[in-house]
Write a protein that holds these residues in place. Structure first.
Motif, mmCIF file in Angstrom:
data_model
loop_
_atom_site.group_PDB
_atom_site.id
_atom_site.type_symbol
_atom_site.label_atom_id
_atom_site.label_comp_id
_atom_site.label_asym_id
_atom_site.label_seq_id
_atom_site.Cartn_x
_atom_site.Cartn_y
_atom_site.Cartn_z
ATOM 1 N N TYR A 6 19.212 -71.295 34.583
ATOM 2 C CA TYR A 6 18.434 -72.527 34.689
ATOM 3 C C TYR A 6 18.501 -73.266 33.346
ATOM 4 O O TYR A 6 17.956 -72.804 32.345
ATOM 5 C CB TYR A 6 16.992 -72.198 35.090
ATOM 6 N N HIS A 10 11.689 -73.234 30.535
ATOM 7 C CA HIS A 10 10.346 -73.757 30.789
ATOM 8 C C HIS A 10 9.603 -74.056 29.492
ATOM 9 O O HIS A 10 8.404 -73.825 29.374
ATOM 10 C CB HIS A 10 9.559 -72.779 31.682
ATOM 11 N N HIS A 18 7.941 -81.929 34.440
ATOM 12 C CA HIS A 18 7.683 -81.398 35.784
ATOM 13 C C HIS A 18 6.246 -81.680 36.234
ATOM 14 O O HIS A 18 5.997 -81.948 37.410
ATOM 15 C CB HIS A 18 7.928 -79.884 35.815
ATOM 16 N N ARG A 21 5.095 -84.751 38.193
ATOM 17 C CA ARG A 21 5.599 -84.946 39.552
ATOM 18 C C ARG A 21 4.509 -84.754 40.606
ATOM 19 O O ARG A 21 3.707 -83.830 40.515
ATOM 20 C CB ARG A 21 6.764 -83.973 39.819
ATOM 21 N N GLY A 44 11.913 -72.802 44.251
ATOM 22 C CA GLY A 44 11.993 -73.283 42.864
ATOM 23 C C GLY A 44 10.801 -74.163 42.532
ATOM 24 O O GLY A 44 10.947 -75.286 42.076
ATOM 25 N N CYS A 45 9.601 -73.621 42.741
ATOM 26 C CA CYS A 45 8.375 -74.438 42.651
ATOM 27 C C CYS A 45 8.053 -74.872 41.233
ATOM 28 O O CYS A 45 7.289 -75.831 41.028
ATOM 29 C CB CYS A 45 7.194 -73.670 43.238
ATOM 30 N N ASP A 67 9.850 -68.903 42.874
ATOM 31 C CA ASP A 67 10.698 -69.330 41.760
ATOM 32 C C ASP A 67 11.444 -68.096 41.255
ATOM 33 O O ASP A 67 10.927 -66.978 41.315
ATOM 34 C CB ASP A 67 9.859 -69.965 40.643
ATOM 35 N N HIS A 68 12.639 -68.336 40.747
ATOM 36 C CA HIS A 68 13.452 -67.250 40.205
ATOM 37 C C HIS A 68 12.861 -66.743 38.894
ATOM 38 O O HIS A 68 13.088 -65.594 38.507
ATOM 39 C CB HIS A 68 14.867 -67.787 39.969
ATOM 40 N N ASP A 94 15.016 -65.373 44.632
ATOM 41 C CA ASP A 94 16.239 -66.119 44.363
ATOM 42 C C ASP A 94 16.581 -66.905 45.628
ATOM 43 O O ASP A 94 16.747 -66.311 46.699
ATOM 44 C CB ASP A 94 17.360 -65.128 44.013
ATOM 45 N N ALA A 95 16.709 -68.219 45.482
ATOM 46 C CA ALA A 95 16.977 -69.068 46.650
ATOM 47 C C ALA A 95 18.285 -68.711 47.352
ATOM 48 O O ALA A 95 18.473 -69.038 48.514
ATOM 49 C CB ALA A 95 17.011 -70.540 46.215
ATOM 50 N N HIS A 111 12.859 -79.158 45.329
ATOM 51 C CA HIS A 111 12.961 -80.380 44.514
ATOM 52 C C HIS A 111 13.579 -80.077 43.156
ATOM 53 O O HIS A 111 13.043 -79.264 42.397
ATOM 54 C CB HIS A 111 11.568 -81.003 44.313
ATOM 55 N N GLN A 112 14.712 -80.722 42.879
ATOM 56 C CA GLN A 112 15.437 -80.567 41.613
ATOM 57 C C GLN A 112 15.787 -79.097 41.373
ATOM 58 O O GLN A 112 15.646 -78.583 40.261
ATOM 59 C CB GLN A 112 14.627 -81.130 40.410
ATOM 60 N N LEU A 117 21.832 -74.277 40.907
ATOM 61 C CA LEU A 117 22.269 -73.035 41.550
ATOM 62 C C LEU A 117 23.777 -72.841 41.462
ATOM 63 O O LEU A 117 24.539 -73.810 41.514
ATOM 64 C CB LEU A 117 21.834 -73.029 43.015
HETATM 65 C C1 LIG Z 1 13.856 -78.576 37.596
HETATM 66 S S1 LIG Z 1 12.785 -77.252 38.045
HETATM 67 C C2 LIG Z 1 11.939 -77.981 39.418
HETATM 68 C C3 LIG Z 1 10.546 -77.434 39.610
HETATM 69 C C4 LIG Z 1 9.751 -78.099 40.744
HETATM 70 N N1 LIG Z 1 10.434 -77.969 42.014
HETATM 71 C C5 LIG Z 1 9.523 -79.552 40.400
HETATM 72 O O1 LIG Z 1 10.285 -80.408 40.844
HETATM 73 O O2 LIG Z 1 8.600 -79.819 39.593
HETATM 74 C C6 LIG Z 1 13.864 -76.069 38.835
HETATM 75 C C7 LIG Z 1 13.176 -74.759 39.149
HETATM 76 O O3 LIG Z 1 14.080 -73.970 39.930
HETATM 77 C C8 LIG Z 1 13.968 -72.630 39.500
HETATM 78 N N2 LIG Z 1 15.208 -71.907 39.879
HETATM 79 C C9 LIG Z 1 16.402 -71.904 39.236
HETATM 80 N N3 LIG Z 1 17.271 -71.117 39.878
HETATM 81 C C10 LIG Z 1 16.625 -70.588 40.963
HETATM 82 C C11 LIG Z 1 16.988 -69.700 42.007
HETATM 83 N N4 LIG Z 1 18.203 -69.153 42.062
HETATM 84 N N5 LIG Z 1 16.059 -69.401 42.950
HETATM 85 C C12 LIG Z 1 14.813 -69.931 42.889
HETATM 86 N N6 LIG Z 1 14.401 -70.773 41.915
HETATM 87 C C13 LIG Z 1 15.292 -71.118 40.963
HETATM 88 C C14 LIG Z 1 13.754 -72.734 37.993
HETATM 89 O O4 LIG Z 1 13.196 -71.547 37.456
HETATM 90 C C15 LIG Z 1 12.841 -73.950 37.911
HETATM 91 O O5 LIG Z 1 11.480 -73.590 37.917
#
Ligand SMILES: C[S@@+](CC[C@H](N)C(=O)[O-])C[C@H]1O[C@@H](n2cnc3c(N)ncnc32)[C@H](O)[C@@H]1O
Length: 268
Positions: A6, A10, A18, A21, A44-45, A67-68, A94-95, A111-112, A117
Motif C-alpha cells: 500500500y 497510514h 482519508h 471523505r 479497504g475501509c 482492511d489488509h 486481503d481483498a 473506495h480508492q 492491488l
Molecule cells: C487509499 S486507502 C482508502 C481507505 C478508504 N476506503 C477511504 O477511501 O477512505 C486504501 C486502503 O486499502 C487498504 N488495502 C490495501 N491493500 C489491500 C488489500 N489487499 N486488501 C484489503 N485492503 C487493502 C489499505 O490498507 C488502505 O487502508
C-alpha cells in the motif's frame, strides 16, 4: 497471492486526506442503491469515515469493514463508536482472497482500493463471489494521470511522474479510474454502469488542506520512504516537490481536480 504494497501507508498526513471523505463526496454514485436493512461489505475501509456513513444508510443492516492493514482498524472502530453505530464489525482481510461464503452481502464497496492491488481483477472476482445475486459491487478510484491543476508548476509535473513510478513499483496501478470498467468485465460482470466524478479543490480552505497534506505526504509518508529507498528520488528532491505543493497552495488562483472512475456492477 498477488502482492502489492500500500503505497501511502497510514501516516497522519495520509489520514488527513482519508478522514475528509464522506459518502456524499466519495460514494454518491452508490447512494441510490442503498436502503435500510441491506448488508454491506467495505473493502479497504481505512479510517472508516465512508464506512460509517454507509452504515448509517443501511442500518439496521449489518456492515463488515475489512482492511489488509490491522493497524488502521482501531481508528475505524473508534469512528464507528463515536457515531454510536452498533451494526459495524471490523476484520483484517486481503481483498484478493476473502474468507466469506458465496452470496454473503447485498453490497460490496471499495473506495480508492483497487489501484493499490496486485490483481484488481481477482479482487473484483472475489467481490462478485461474496455478493448476492441482484446485489451490487461498487468501486471508485482516482486516475492520477488525469489529475489537472493550475498554476502549471513544473514541480507538480515532477511530483506526479514520481508518484506514478513509485505506485507501479509497489505493484499498483495509479491510473486506475480509466481501467475500472475493463477490470469489471474481466472479472465476469456483464451489467456494469461506469461513471466518473471529480473532487475539485479551489477554495482557500481546500487549497490550504490539500497542499499541506501532499507536501507532508511527499516527505513523511511510506511513499517518501519507498521513493528514496527505491532510488527514484533523493530527500532533497522530495523537499523540492513538497515546496512546489506549498507554492501551489499559496497561490490565489490555485485549482486542482482529481478525476475518479466509478463502477456499479450488478451481480447475477
Ligand atoms: C487509499 S486507502 C482508502 C481507505 C478508504 N476506503 C477511504 O477511501 O477512505 C486504501 C486502503 O486499502 C487498504 N488495502 C490495501 N491493500 C489491500 C488489500 N489487499 N486488501 C484489503 N485492503 C487493502 C489499505 O490498507 C488502505 O487502508
Amino acid at each position: 497471492m498477488p502482492e502489492a504494497v500500500y503505497t501511502h501507508g497510514h501516516h497522519e498526513s495520509v489520514l488527513r486526506s482519508h478522514r475528509w471523505r464522506t459518502a456524499e463526496n466519495s460514494a454518491a454514485y452508490l447512494l441510490p442503491e442503498l436502503r435500510p436493512g441491506l448488508s454491506l461489505l467495505d473493502l479497504g475501509c481505512g479510517p472508516g469515515t465512508i464506512t460509517a456513513d454507509l452504515a448509517g444508510r443501511v442500518a439496521p443492516g449489518p456492515v463488515t469493514a475489512v482492511d489488509h492493514a490491522p493497524d488502521i482498524l482501531p481508528a475505524a472502530r473508534a469512528e464507528a463508536a463515536a457515531r454510536g453505530l452498533t451494526t459495524v464489525r471490523f476484520a483484517t482481510a486481503d481483498a484478493h482472497a476473502l474468507d466469506f461464503p458465496d452470496d454473503s452481502f447485498d453490497v460490496v464497496h471499495a473506495h480508492q482500493v483497487l489501484q493499490h492491488l496486485g490483481d484488481p481483477v481477482r479482487a473484483l472476482r472475489e467481490a462478485r463471489r461474496v455478493c448476492r445475486p441482484g446485489g451490487v459491487v461498487a468501486a471508485r478510484d482516482a486516475d492520477y494521470a488525469a489529475m489537472t491543476w493550475y498554476p502549471l508548476l513544473p514541480g507538480l509535473d515532477e511530483w506526479l511522474a514520481l508518484y506514478r513510478r513509485v505506485a507501479r513499483e509497489n505493484g499498483g496501478e495509479p491510473d486506475a479510474g480509466r481501467r475500472l470498467l475493463s477490470w469489471a468485465r474481466a472479472a465476469g460482470f456483464t451489467d456494469v454502469t461506469a461513471t466518473a466524478s471529480v473532487w475539485c479543490f479551489a477554495t482557500p480552505e481546500d487549497r490550504a488542506w490539500w497542499s499541506a497534506l501532499w507536501a507532508d505526504r511527499t516527505t513523511e509518508s511510506s511513499y517518501a520512504r519507498v521513493a528514496v529507498d527505491g532510488g527514484h528520488a533523493t530527500r532533497a528532491d522530495l523537499e523540492r516537490l513538497a515546496d512546489a505543493w506549498r507554492a501551489w497552495g499559496a497561490h490565489d488562483d490555485a485549482w486542482f481536480t482529481v478525476l475518479n472512475g466509478e463502477i456499479l456492477c450488478r451481480a447475477v
